[in-house]
Every structure is written in C-alpha cells, then in structure tokens.
Scaffold this motif. Structure first.
Motif, PDB file in Angstrom:
ATOM      1  N   ASP A   1       0.815  -1.218   0.000  1.00 52.58           N
ATOM      2  CA  ASP A   1       0.000   0.000   0.000  1.00 52.58           C
ATOM      3  C   ASP A   1       0.848   1.268   0.000  1.00 52.58           C
ATOM      4  N   PHE A   2       2.060   1.193   0.558  1.00 50.10           N
ATOM      5  CA  PHE A   2       2.905   2.379   0.707  1.00 50.10           C
ATOM      6  C   PHE A   2       4.336   2.013   0.282  1.00 50.10           C
ATOM      7  N   GLU A   3       4.567   2.030  -1.008  1.00 48.47           N
ATOM      8  CA  GLU A   3       5.894   1.663  -1.503  1.00 48.47           C
ATOM      9  C   GLU A   3       6.672   2.919  -1.866  1.00 48.47           C
ATOM     10  N   THR A   4       7.226   3.543  -0.833  1.00 46.68           N
ATOM     11  CA  THR A   4       8.052   4.732  -1.000  1.00 46.68           C
ATOM     12  C   THR A   4       9.384   4.507  -0.295  1.00 46.68           C
ATOM     13  N   ALA A   5      10.355   5.353  -0.603  1.00 43.97           N
ATOM     14  CA  ALA A   5      11.724   5.141  -0.119  1.00 43.97           C
ATOM     15  C   ALA A   5      11.822   5.090   1.398  1.00 43.97           C
ATOM     16  N   ASP A   6      10.941   5.799   2.106  1.00 38.29           N
ATOM     17  CA  ASP A   6      11.026   5.834   3.568  1.00 38.29           C
ATOM     18  C   ASP A   6      10.155   4.775   4.236  1.00 38.29           C
ATOM     19  N   LEU A   7       9.497   3.919   3.443  1.00 38.64           N
ATOM     20  CA  LEU A   7       8.598   2.920   4.020  1.00 38.64           C
ATOM     21  C   LEU A   7       8.973   1.495   3.612  1.00 38.64           C
ATOM     22  N   GLY A   8      10.219   1.306   3.227  1.00 32.91           N
ATOM     23  CA  GLY A   8      10.690  -0.026   2.901  1.00 32.91           C
ATOM     24  C   GLY A   8      11.143  -0.774   4.136  1.00 32.91           C
ATOM     25  N   PRO A   9      11.773  -1.936   3.947  1.00 26.95           N
ATOM     26  CA  PRO A   9      12.307  -2.696   5.075  1.00 26.95           C
ATOM     27  C   PRO A   9      13.312  -1.863   5.869  1.00 26.95           C
ATOM     28  N   VAL A  10      13.340  -2.072   7.186  1.00 26.05           N
ATOM     29  CA  VAL A  10      14.247  -1.337   8.073  1.00 26.05           C
ATOM     30  C   VAL A  10      15.364  -2.269   8.518  1.00 26.05           C
ATOM     31  N   LEU A  11      16.613  -1.875   8.252  1.00 23.27           N
ATOM     32  CA  LEU A  11      17.777  -2.655   8.654  1.00 23.27           C
ATOM     33  C   LEU A  11      18.363  -2.050   9.915  1.00 23.27           C
ATOM     34  N   HIS A  12      18.493  -2.882  10.961  1.00 19.34           N
ATOM     35  CA  HIS A  12      19.013  -2.378  12.235  1.00 19.34           C
ATOM     36  C   HIS A  12      19.846  -3.453  12.918  1.00 19.34           C
ATOM     37  N   GLU A  13      21.151  -3.248  12.950  1.00 19.45           N
ATOM     38  CA  GLU A  13      22.078  -4.083  13.717  1.00 19.45           C
ATOM     39  C   GLU A  13      21.818  -5.579  13.528  1.00 19.45           C
ATOM     40  N   GLY A  14      21.814  -6.016  12.286  1.00 15.36           N
ATOM     41  CA  GLY A  14      21.672  -7.431  12.015  1.00 15.36           C
ATOM     42  C   GLY A  14      20.253  -7.944  11.955  1.00 15.36           C
ATOM     43  N   THR A  15      19.274  -7.061  12.068  1.00 18.30           N
ATOM     44  CA  THR A  15      17.860  -7.446  11.986  1.00 18.30           C
ATOM     45  C   THR A  15      17.172  -6.637  10.899  1.00 18.30           C
ATOM     46  N   VAL A  16      16.332  -7.293  10.116  1.00 17.35           N
ATOM     47  CA  VAL A  16      15.506  -6.618   9.117  1.00 17.35           C
ATOM     48  C   VAL A  16      14.062  -6.654   9.600  1.00 17.35           C
ATOM     49  N   LEU A  17      13.449  -5.489   9.709  1.00 19.78           N
ATOM     50  CA  LEU A  17      12.057  -5.377  10.142  1.00 19.78           C
ATOM     51  C   LEU A  17      11.186  -5.117   8.923  1.00 19.78           C
ATOM     52  N   VAL A  18      10.176  -5.972   8.752  1.00 16.06           N
ATOM     53  CA  VAL A  18       9.327  -5.923   7.569  1.00 16.06           C
ATOM     54  C   VAL A  18       7.863  -5.934   8.000  1.00 16.06           C
ATOM     55  N   TRP A  19       7.064  -5.046   7.415  1.00 21.04           N
ATOM     56  CA  TRP A  19       5.617  -5.059   7.614  1.00 21.04           C
ATOM     57  C   TRP A  19       5.022  -5.917   6.499  1.00 21.04           C
ATOM     58  N   ALA A  20       4.585  -7.114   6.850  1.00 16.94           N
ATOM     59  CA  ALA A  20       4.137  -8.079   5.847  1.00 16.94           C
ATOM     60  C   ALA A  20       2.923  -8.849   6.352  1.00 16.94           C
ATOM     61  N   ASP A  21       1.916  -9.000   5.479  1.00 20.30           N
ATOM     62  CA  ASP A  21       0.716  -9.785   5.793  1.00 20.30           C
ATOM     63  C   ASP A  21       0.063  -9.335   7.101  1.00 20.30           C
ATOM     64  N   GLY A  22       0.069  -8.016   7.349  1.00 20.50           N
ATOM     65  CA  GLY A  22      -0.548  -7.476   8.554  1.00 20.50           C
ATOM     66  C   GLY A  22       0.248  -7.705   9.819  1.00 20.50           C
ATOM     67  N   ARG A  23       1.490  -8.149   9.684  1.00 19.73           N
ATOM     68  CA  ARG A  23       2.327  -8.439  10.847  1.00 19.73           C
ATOM     69  C   ARG A  23       3.652  -7.700  10.715  1.00 19.73           C
ATOM     70  N   LEU A  24       4.234  -7.364  11.853  1.00 19.75           N
ATOM     71  CA  LEU A  24       5.602  -6.875  11.876  1.00 19.75           C
ATOM     72  C   LEU A  24       6.502  -8.080  12.089  1.00 19.75           C
ATOM     73  N   LYS A  25       7.425  -8.308  11.159  1.00 16.21           N
ATOM     74  CA  LYS A  25       8.296  -9.471  11.222  1.00 16.21           C
ATOM     75  C   LYS A  25       9.748  -9.031  11.392  1.00 16.21           C
ATOM     76  N   ALA A  26      10.461  -9.732  12.254  1.00 14.63           N
ATOM     77  CA  ALA A  26      11.888  -9.510  12.452  1.00 14.63           C
ATOM     78  C   ALA A  26      12.635 -10.668  11.815  1.00 14.63           C
ATOM     79  N   LEU A  27      13.473 -10.362  10.814  1.00 11.37           N
ATOM     80  CA  LEU A  27      14.217 -11.373  10.083  1.00 11.37           C
ATOM     81  C   LEU A  27      15.710 -11.216  10.345  1.00 11.37           C
ATOM     82  N   GLU A  28      16.423 -12.319  10.359  1.00  3.23           N
ATOM     83  CA  GLU A  28      17.876 -12.277  10.503  1.00  3.23           C
ATOM     84  C   GLU A  28      18.464 -11.733   9.202  1.00  3.23           C
ATOM     85  N   ALA A  29      19.298 -10.677   9.301  1.00  2.00           N
ATOM     86  CA  ALA A  29      19.722  -9.949   8.114  1.00  2.00           C
ATOM     87  C   ALA A  29      20.537 -10.788   7.144  1.00  2.00           C
TER      88      ALA A  29
END
Length: 386
Positions: free
Chosen positions: A137-165
């Motif tokens: 719904d919001f595909e802009t440069a500031d609303l993509g996946p967030v990379l933080h200290e070895g973790t990727v945070l993704v808003w997917a399927d109505g959930r916030l998911k933390a993935l190993e980078a």
C-alpha cells in the motif's frame, strides 16, 4: 573541516553553493570529507570547497552510503561504487523495481514493488535471500524494510516481522494489522538503543522487545500518527522518553519504560511525516508554518517561530542553533534556547528534505537546483560552484 571552539566553521573555510543541472531532492549525506547529494545521479562534493569529485553515470532513485561504498538503485538494477572516487565495485539486475534501500554491517536490504524484500552481500552483490508478502500500500523510499544491527524489520501480511539480516530466518512476528486496520496510514518503526522497536500503527503506539518480539506496552491516542516516534535516552526527569506528534499536531511524551502518558500539548494541524526532534532537553517540531520548541520534561512551550511557508523536513540542532527549511524558499537558523532568528538564506526554490549540520557547517538543498554549504553561525558569504 575542523570546527572552532564555538562550533563555528574553520577560519579558512568559505561558504559555497553548487548548482546542479537537474532538481535536487532528499537530504544530503556527509561521510568523511565528502557530501553526497542525489540529483537524478549521485554527486560527491568536497565539503570544504564544494568542488565535485565525481558523479554516477546512472540515475539513483534510492541511495545509502556505508562501509566505504555508495549503494544505489536506478530501479531495475542495484549497484555499488567506491565512496571515495566513484569507481564501480559491482552491478546487478533486480527481478523487480527497487523502491527502497538500506545498507549496513556488510548487508544491503532492498524492497521491490509488489511486496518483495531482498538482502545482498554489500561487498560483492551476491544475493543472500529473498522473500515476499511485504505491504504494497505504501511503496516509497522511507517505508521499505528497516535494517538495524543485524535485523531486518518488515511489515508483511498485517504483521511486523523480524528477520535475521544475513539469512532471512524469521525471529518473531507480531500482528500490527494491515493498512485498513491502521486507519489507512503506514506503520512506522523506530529501533531504539534501549532494545525496543517503537511502532506507530494508526492511533496505536507499541513498544516491542527487539530480541524476543514481546510487547512491553501499548498506548492508544485519539488521532492517527503519520510519523515515527523519536527516542531520547535517560530517565524522564531529565527529558528521556518517547516523543511523537499526531496529524492534529498534538505532541505526546511517553515514558519509554511503561508507556505512561507524561504530558501532551496541542500545536496545529500537521501533515508532515517527519518525526519530532529531541535535543538538549527540548522537543522541536514543525507544524504548519511554525517551528515549536517545548520543554521535554514538562511540555511547557518555550518558544514558537513563524516562517513564511510550511516547514519542510525536520529541524536539526547543533551547537545551540536550530536549522530548518521552509516552503517560502528560505533556510532559517534560530537560537535554540530563545528562538531568536540568527540568520536566514533566501534561495530560488523550496528547501527540500532536512538540512545537515556538521563541523560548523550547515548543508541544505533547494528546488532552485542548488546545494548550499553555509557557516552555521553566520550563514553568509557564498562562493558559487557549478
């Protein structure tokens, strides 16, 4: 450049202006002796003189400077350049249009249209993993996946998911809701140094433990938040906590430990997606045409400055001064304590993005296709470059 004792620019440095052939957008990046600016291509300018050291040959819709490299995308391809001289390190084609990009700790993470998320080895461009299902719904440069200290945070399927980078393995997920359940506004994230990721999801604020995915606390406001929170370390009695503003312009101070509503105060309607700024015990934010400064401990208004147009981007504070841009084509510098105008620069266009203050110099971009480097204390004395 090395600053003087009062945070002013060095004596032998002179302000400069660099004119681009195309529009300049976004916020410049300072890394070492170079300033990186996106104007279709990425331009690397010497911070002391404003002379261009190199520019990319390709358009860069998104860019991140990390680990001595410029990582950028023109949409269908991803490439990396040496940050010092612009030499190409690697280039590859993507299976989708890259709309967002972040890099750090040897990993590049991209978001592609249609819900794709990818991770790449930053040194070589090797693809590490790929997944789908991210919000579309919001595909802009500031609303993509967030990379933080070895973790990727993704808003997917109505959930916030933390993935190993490095592997893409899911560490945890939490149901924050889809766009409709969040009031039609995007979920925004702030990973903080206290081990939490702070989430705004419509009218809700969540504090989630970044390591375990457990919710520490939940706060509900009467109006939706358009921007991510701002975090200040330390106890609440010294101004530590979580600070954010809703679209009506109400500013909230929440206790970071338990989400307690410490204070709230109204400013004016605010459509900006930029977070408030917390610095030196004060909260600064642009609402409408005004810049407001509040006491971080009590919420008491300290001062309000009226600009000639909408405040653009977020303010930046350095060495007791506040710098911000406006749609009235001006860059303003105020005294951070009392709000008095120290100087302003009229440009030929609306200021874009957020200024950058570094080494006694403030850098700003304008829609007049120019990049400005000004003495943060004095602001005057331009030398033109093109």
């Amino acid at each position: 450049p090395v600053t003087g004792g009062d945070g002013a620019a060095p004596a032998r440095w002179r302000p400069w202006r660099f004119r681009m052939s195309n529009d300049v957008w976004g916020t410049p990046t300072v890394a070492g002796d170079l300033l990186y600016v996106t104007s279709f291509e990425v331009h690397a300018l010497d911070v002391a003189s404003g002379r261009r050291q190199f520019k990319t040959r390709d358009v860069a819709w998104s860019m991140s400077v990390a680990d001595g490299r410029i990582h950028a995308s023109d949409g269908p391809s991803l490439y990396a350049l040496d940050a010092a001289d612009g030499t190409e390190r690697w280039r590859l084609g993507s299976d989708g249009w890259i709309y967002a990009l972040q890099a750090g700790r040897g990993t590049v993470v991209t978001g592609t249209r249609g819900g794709g998320v990818q991770a790449w080895e930053a040194a070589t461009g090797e693809r590490l993993w790929e997944t789908g299902g991210a919000q579309t719904d919001f595909e802009t440069a500031d609303l993509g996946p967030v990379l933080h200290e070895g973790t990727v945070l993704v808003w997917a399927d109505g959930r916030l998911k933390a993935l190993e980078a490095r592997t893409g393995a899911e560490r945890w997920s939490y149901p924050v809701g889809d766009a409709a359940s969040c009031g039609g506004v995007p979920v925004r994230l702030l990973p903080a140094p206290d081990g939490a990721v702070y989430v705004t999801a419509g009218t809700r604020v969540l504090a989630i433990d970044l390591a375990r995915g457990e919710v520490r606390w939940h706060f509900e406001a009467p109006a939706a938040f358009l921007s991510r929170p701002a975090f200040a370390p330390g106890p609440a009695v010294t101004g530590g906590g979580l600070y954010l503003a809703d679209y009506l312009g109400t500013v909230y101070a929440l206790d970071a430990a338990d989400g307690r509503d410490r204070w709230r105060i109204a400013t004016e309607a605010r459509q900006s997606t930029e977070p408030v700024l917390v610095a030196d015990g004060a909260v600064h934010l642009g609402s409408g045409k005004a810049l407001y400064t509040l006491d971080a401990v009590t919420g008491t208004p300290r001062w309000r400055f009226q600009a000639g147009g909408e405040v653009i981007g977020a303010p930046v504070v350095a060495d007791g001064r506040v710098h911000f841009g406006s749609a009235d084509h001006c860059l303003y510098t105020l005294d951070a304590t009392g709000g008095q105008l120290r100087w302003k620069l009229a440009t030929g266009g609306e200021i874009t993005g957020t200024p950058v203050a570094s080494g006694g110099v403030v850098y700003a971009c304008s829609k007049d296709r120019c990049v400005y480097a000004l003495d943060a204390a004095k602001g005057t004395g331009l030398t033109r470059r093109s």
